[in-house]
Design an enzyme around this catalytic site. Sequence first.
Site, PDB file in Angstrom:
ATOM      1  CD  GLU A 203       5.057  -1.493   5.732  1.00  0.00           C
ATOM      2  OE1 GLU A 203       4.043  -0.832   5.981  1.00  0.00           O
ATOM      3  OE2 GLU A 203       5.065  -2.424   4.921  1.00  0.00           O
ATOM      4  CD  GLU A 391       5.100  -6.723   6.429  1.00  0.00           C
ATOM      5  OE1 GLU A 391       4.120  -6.332   5.743  1.00  0.00           O
ATOM      6  OE2 GLU A 391       5.352  -6.284   7.565  1.00  0.00           O
TER       7      GLU A 391
HETATM    8  C1  GBH Z   1       2.208  -3.890   5.706  1.00  0.00           C
HETATM    9  O1  GBH Z   1       1.896  -2.617   5.246  1.00  0.00           O
HETATM   10  C2  GBH Z   1       2.291  -3.917   7.211  1.00  0.00           C
HETATM   11  O2  GBH Z   1       3.618  -3.992   7.657  1.00  0.00           O
HETATM   12  C3  GBH Z   1       1.497  -5.017   7.823  1.00  0.00           C
HETATM   13  O3  GBH Z   1       1.347  -4.785   9.187  1.00  0.00           O
HETATM   14  C4  GBH Z   1       0.166  -5.151   7.100  1.00  0.00           C
HETATM   15  O4  GBH Z   1      -0.711  -6.040   7.717  1.00  0.00           O
HETATM   16  C5  GBH Z   1       0.473  -5.617   5.706  1.00  0.00           C
HETATM   17  O5  GBH Z   1       1.383  -4.774   5.074  1.00  0.00           O
HETATM   18  C6  GBH Z   1      -0.758  -5.715   4.810  1.00  0.00           C
HETATM   19  O6  GBH Z   1      -1.362  -4.485   4.671  1.00  0.00           O
HETATM   20  O7  GBH Z   1      -5.733   2.572   3.477  1.00  0.00           O
HETATM   21  O8  GBH Z   1      -5.623   3.138   1.151  1.00  0.00           O
HETATM   22  O9  GBH Z   1      -4.575   4.587   2.743  1.00  0.00           O
HETATM   23  C7  GBH Z   1       1.778  -2.506   3.839  1.00  0.00           C
HETATM   24  C8  GBH Z   1       1.817  -1.084   3.339  1.00  0.00           C
HETATM   25  C9  GBH Z   1       0.803   1.013   3.397  1.00  0.00           C
HETATM   26  C10 GBH Z   1      -0.542  -0.883   3.027  1.00  0.00           C
HETATM   27  C11 GBH Z   1      -0.439   1.793   3.676  1.00  0.00           C
HETATM   28  C12 GBH Z   1      -1.787  -0.129   3.358  1.00  0.00           C
HETATM   29  C13 GBH Z   1      -2.817   1.997   3.419  1.00  0.00           C
HETATM   30  C14 GBH Z   1      -3.507   2.353   2.181  1.00  0.00           C
HETATM   31  N1  GBH Z   1       0.620  -0.375   3.694  1.00  0.00           N
HETATM   32  N2  GBH Z   1      -1.615   1.249   3.054  1.00  0.00           N
HETATM   33  S1  GBH Z   1      -4.959   3.236   2.403  1.00  0.00           S
END
Ligand code: GBH
Length: 485
Positions: A203, A391
């Site tokens: 990512e 994922e």
């Molecule tokens: C993935 O990200 C990651 O690869 C993994 O490590 C993580 O544990 C998993 O998903 C579950 O989250 O806080 O409202 O700004 C997923 C994509 C993009 C999700 C950013 C969380 C933050 C949103 N991520 N997002 S916010």
Amino acid sequence: MLLSFSRRRFAQLLGAATAALPFRGVDALAAAPGDAAVRPLPFPKGFLWGSATASYQVEGAAKEDGRGPSIWDTFSHTAGKTHNGDTGDVADDYYHRYRDDIRLMKDLGLTVCRFSVSWSRIFPDGTGSPNQKGVDFYKQMVDAMLEAGIKPYGTLYHWDLPQTLQDKGGWENRDTAQAFADYAGYVASRLSDRVKHFMTTNEIRSFVELGYREGIHAPGLRLSRAKVTQIAHHAVLGHGLAVQAIRAKAVRDTRVGLAENPTVTNPALETEEHIAAAHKAFREENAMYLSVIMEGRYTDLYLKQLGADAPKFTPEELRTIASPLDFLGINVYAPTYVRADAGERGYVMISPPSSFPKMASPWLTVGPESLYWAPKLIHDLWKVKEMYITENGASSDDVVATDGHVYDTDRVMYLRNYLMHLQRAVSQGVPVKGYFLWSLLDNFEWADGYSKRFGIVYVDFATQKRIPKLSSQFYAEVIRRNGLG
Ligand code: GBH
């Protein structure tokens, strides 16, 4: 107590969970031939089922065996950065308990597992002398997977940059891209005798934008647009250099890809005009990540819109960024929706109504058709021959019931519906070869600390006890049948 389940014990646990439920009859229903109500939705023979995880989120042992600090150690130990001040110091203690956790994977029937390597276990200072104990840990852990009949898929960078490199500017500094490639090549030289599939980065969008623009992930910076676009460029360049380094240093045939989280642009309606808009949107919304990686050029609209804030790059860098891949991994969670528009772009993004259904994480809106459209749009646009869902999963407000079980019916609902759309894609010939559920265990959910649970196995963080949830049983059934229904 440290739980090591035998297959029988696991089956008993799952059985006990089922017995407590009113719908014990799923097996019987599915077995009844000609029953029009329950038609199985099969996956292709040999489809791979796994789980995904990341070093800092599960390992713990933050200071053990010579591991150097990463930006997530620094960030999580800084007051006010994570929920409740949670850190990955202990996490799931996977560093010590991996044998038991791999047994859990085996009992579920997993045939593949995605893990990530902690850069600062291998190079405590980011570059320079490798740390043999760090290498040994991954060798032994991977061997335990192989012994359990589980194929390891290794990610080189899941956000835990060595702190020493952040001290020199992190991804703002172009040298980090080269340091990453050197580290990736070294890991390939040590592990490729037992790991065939490598992913460079996890990512890029997340670590660039959350870490350097929003400041909500490590290193917690809020930089200007011009700096962030340059950082994104260094990150995709790091990916490309790493692809080449892995191939150059591997001791046998490897398969190289990455795990990216594209913005998934579902068509508002499945009509010709909105589907055409979804294709355009997918390319533009992912211009600085997947599109440049797949096409070796930034889109005209991306550069035009940025003007003076556009990244500086050379043609040679673009060629490196677009180094051919053996497979593409995509992490798919929340959807976006787009509709056709007469303007220059040909599409507009629709902001979701406040009533849009969500899981426990506020950002995790539920859009099951994303698991159809993400691989389908990629296949249509770039003719990718081998894809994985690296994922997919959901957070749920899990509670341990008085009978000791965790009935995460919402996670089961989420998984079933997303998987139905993945089945729709593969049954139409979209070449997705496997699915990695995020995640086996509840773990350190970055800025949310331990407050958000994504596991299909519950972890009691005070005791490290593992309790398979109802969703474990669901997933074991999907794997056993290689299908749904
Ligand atoms: C993935 O990200 C990651 O690869 C993994 O490590 C993580 O544990 C998993 O998903 C579950 O989250 O806080 O409202 O700004 C997923 C994509 C993009 C999700 C950013 C969380 C933050 C949103 N991520 N997002 S916010």
